[in-house]
Design an enzyme around this catalytic site. Structure first.
Site, short mmCIF file in Angstrom:
data_model
loop_
_atom_site.label_atom_id
_atom_site.label_comp_id
_atom_site.label_asym_id
_atom_site.label_seq_id
_atom_site.Cartn_x
_atom_site.Cartn_y
_atom_site.Cartn_z
N PHE A 44 -14.78 -22.05 2.45
CA PHE A 44 -13.63 -22.04 2.90
C PHE A 44 -12.68 -23.27 2.92
CE2 PHE A 44 -16.65 -19.40 5.26
CZ PHE A 44 -16.26 -18.14 5.09
N ASP A 58 -13.44 -21.14 -2.11
CA ASP A 58 -12.43 -20.22 -1.42
C ASP A 58 -12.06 -19.31 -2.22
OD1 ASP A 58 -10.54 -21.18 0.98
OD2 ASP A 58 -9.70 -19.67 -0.26
N SER A 59 -11.81 -18.23 -1.44
CA SER A 59 -11.35 -16.87 -2.13
C SER A 59 -10.16 -16.85 -2.77
CB SER A 59 -11.64 -15.70 -1.21
OG SER A 59 -10.49 -15.77 0.10
N ARG A 116 -12.25 -33.95 9.50
CA ARG A 116 -12.47 -34.30 8.47
C ARG A 116 -12.64 -35.74 8.27
NH1 ARG A 116 -6.69 -31.61 7.26
NH2 ARG A 116 -7.35 -29.56 6.92
N CYS A 162 -12.54 -20.82 14.72
CA CYS A 162 -11.09 -21.16 15.29
C CYS A 162 -10.79 -19.89 16.31
CB CYS A 162 -10.15 -21.47 14.08
SG CYS A 162 -10.46 -20.06 13.00
N ASP A 194 -16.01 -23.42 7.47
CA ASP A 194 -14.97 -23.42 8.32
C ASP A 194 -14.09 -22.14 8.20
OD1 ASP A 194 -12.43 -24.15 10.02
OD2 ASP A 194 -11.54 -25.38 8.46
#
Length: 395
Positions: free
Chosen positions: A227, A249-250, A211, A339, A299
């Site tokens: 995300f 984002d969801s 970040r 990831c 991400d």
């Protein structure tokens, strides 16, 4: 102590200090160990190899702890490992700009199945193996002795617990219940974290360094953070002078927490757009609207939980990045991550090359992102290296 005997020729990985023994490598078990019990592992000639946790319900039947036969696996052994892990994070917390990090990282800290995250004066733990479950009273006591936290909260809701015959858990283990939002600092930025209800342990501290690195490029730029969860990349971009940030984002809870984090840090909310939406659908909407950005962050969650899912995951990563590339201004930056432990860096680069080709764009890799020092990779356990990312300049 019960003996577990390996099949002939299956001891190579054990001798190289890899901490996993799969059930198919076991010749026989002398006795009936309780799941989570410490056993002695022997080779086919009955010579001692190591001590480890046993569980006959797991594909990883033995998780190795100690290779010295003369060492006792007792309470002090586990206390020492906790002390080592906590001491290894001192540098992360030394600058006063960060008070949240991963304190214990499972096999990489020689405590297989234990994850502990520090959020200011609170700790969140995940217990993923029956062996660690058995010694949790000792571990909690040692964490209390070392850190005197306000609370230790159990976030053991991972589905992998089922493979060890364990039920999920979401309870207070010690201290007092944390407030609805625990205030923490990372890179000088304040975050409100919902430990009890947030995903996993409540906050993804594995992107801390990434970040900060990406935010270096954000001054005066229009940033899209996909995300976004509770806004790690979004907030760092604002902290470093981004002209605007759009966060997608969801999760409604994630978006709500992100907007609160914008207010906490007194960033200009009129420069921020928060969108609750499926990211892939939203990216296509942006493309249809001919929207353009200077920096895009991708991400996503883990697309490849195992090697068997890698082909399908590669297609998903390629499709996601192809649209991201199409949304960038010429010379813009794509920060893209995986990831998935099964996705190695060279494969990830190939996926990006395919995505660029399909998008009709040229891509330069200008930086490789990694997990930070509080997520160490044990030399004998390369599986601990799961987070990788690429900073790409798109033309």
């Amino acid at each position: 102590m019960i003996d577990v005997v390996l099949k002939k020729g299956k001891e190579k990985a054990v001798l190289q200090r890899h901490p996993w023994v799969f059930s198919g490598a076991i010749e026989h078990v002398k006795g009936k160990p309780v799941n989570g019990e410490v056993i002695r592992l022997l080779d086919g000639k009955k010579a001692f190899l190591a001590y480890g946790f046993y569980n006959d319900q797991s594909r990883v039947a033995v998780r190795l702890l100690e290779w010295d036969e003369n060492v006792d696996i007792n309470d002090e052994w586990f206390r020492q490992k906790v002390r080592m892990a906590v001491a290894g994070r001192a540098d992360v917390l030394s600058d006063g700009q960060t008070d949240t990090c991963r304190l214990i990282f499972s096999e990489s800290d020689y405590l297989p199945g234990l994850i502990v995250d520090k959020y200011a004066d609170n700790l969140a733990v995940q217990v993923l193996t029956s062996g660690i479950q058995n010694v949790m009273p000792v571990i909690i006591d040692e964490l209390n002795n070392l850190l005197k936290p306000t609370s230790i909260f159990d976030k053991s809701d991972a589905t992998s617990r089922a493979h060890e015959g364990l039920e999920t858990s979401n309870v207070l283990l010690a201290g007092t219940n944390p407030p609805e939002l625990v205030m923490v600092k990372e890179n000088g930025i304040t975050y409100g974290i919902n430990i009890a209800e947030g995903q996993k342990s409540g906050f993804y501290c594995d992107q801390r360094d990434n970040r900060r690195i990406l935010a270096h490029y954000a001054k005066g730029k229009n940033v899209l953070d996909c995300f976004c969860y509770t806004g790690g990349f979004s907030l760092n971009a604002f902290y470093n002078g981004a002209a605007s940030v759009t966060s997608v984002d969801s999760s409604a809870l994630a978006i709500e927490t992100l907007q609160e984090n914008i207010r906490l840090n007194k960033f200009e909310s009129e420069k921020h757009t928060a969108i609750k939406s499926d990211v892939n659908a939203q990216l296509r909407k942006f493309r249809d609207e001919e929207a353009k950005f200077d920096i895009i962050v991708l991400d996503p969650p883990k697309y490849a939980p195992s090697r068997s899912a890698l082909d399908r995951a590669s297609r998903a990563y390629k499709d996601l990045n192809r649209i991201g590339i199409q949304l960038l201004n010429s010379g813009g930056l794509l920060a893209t991550f995986s990831c998935s432990g099964a996705m190695d860096m060279e494969t990830f680069k190939q996926v990006l090359a395919w995505a660029a080709l399909d998008a009709g764009k040229q891509v330069q890799f200008i930086y490789q992102f990694n997990q930070p020092e509080d997520h160490p990779v044990r030399a004998s356990f390369p599986e601990g290296e799961y987070l990788k990312g690429l900073l790409c300049r798109v033309w």
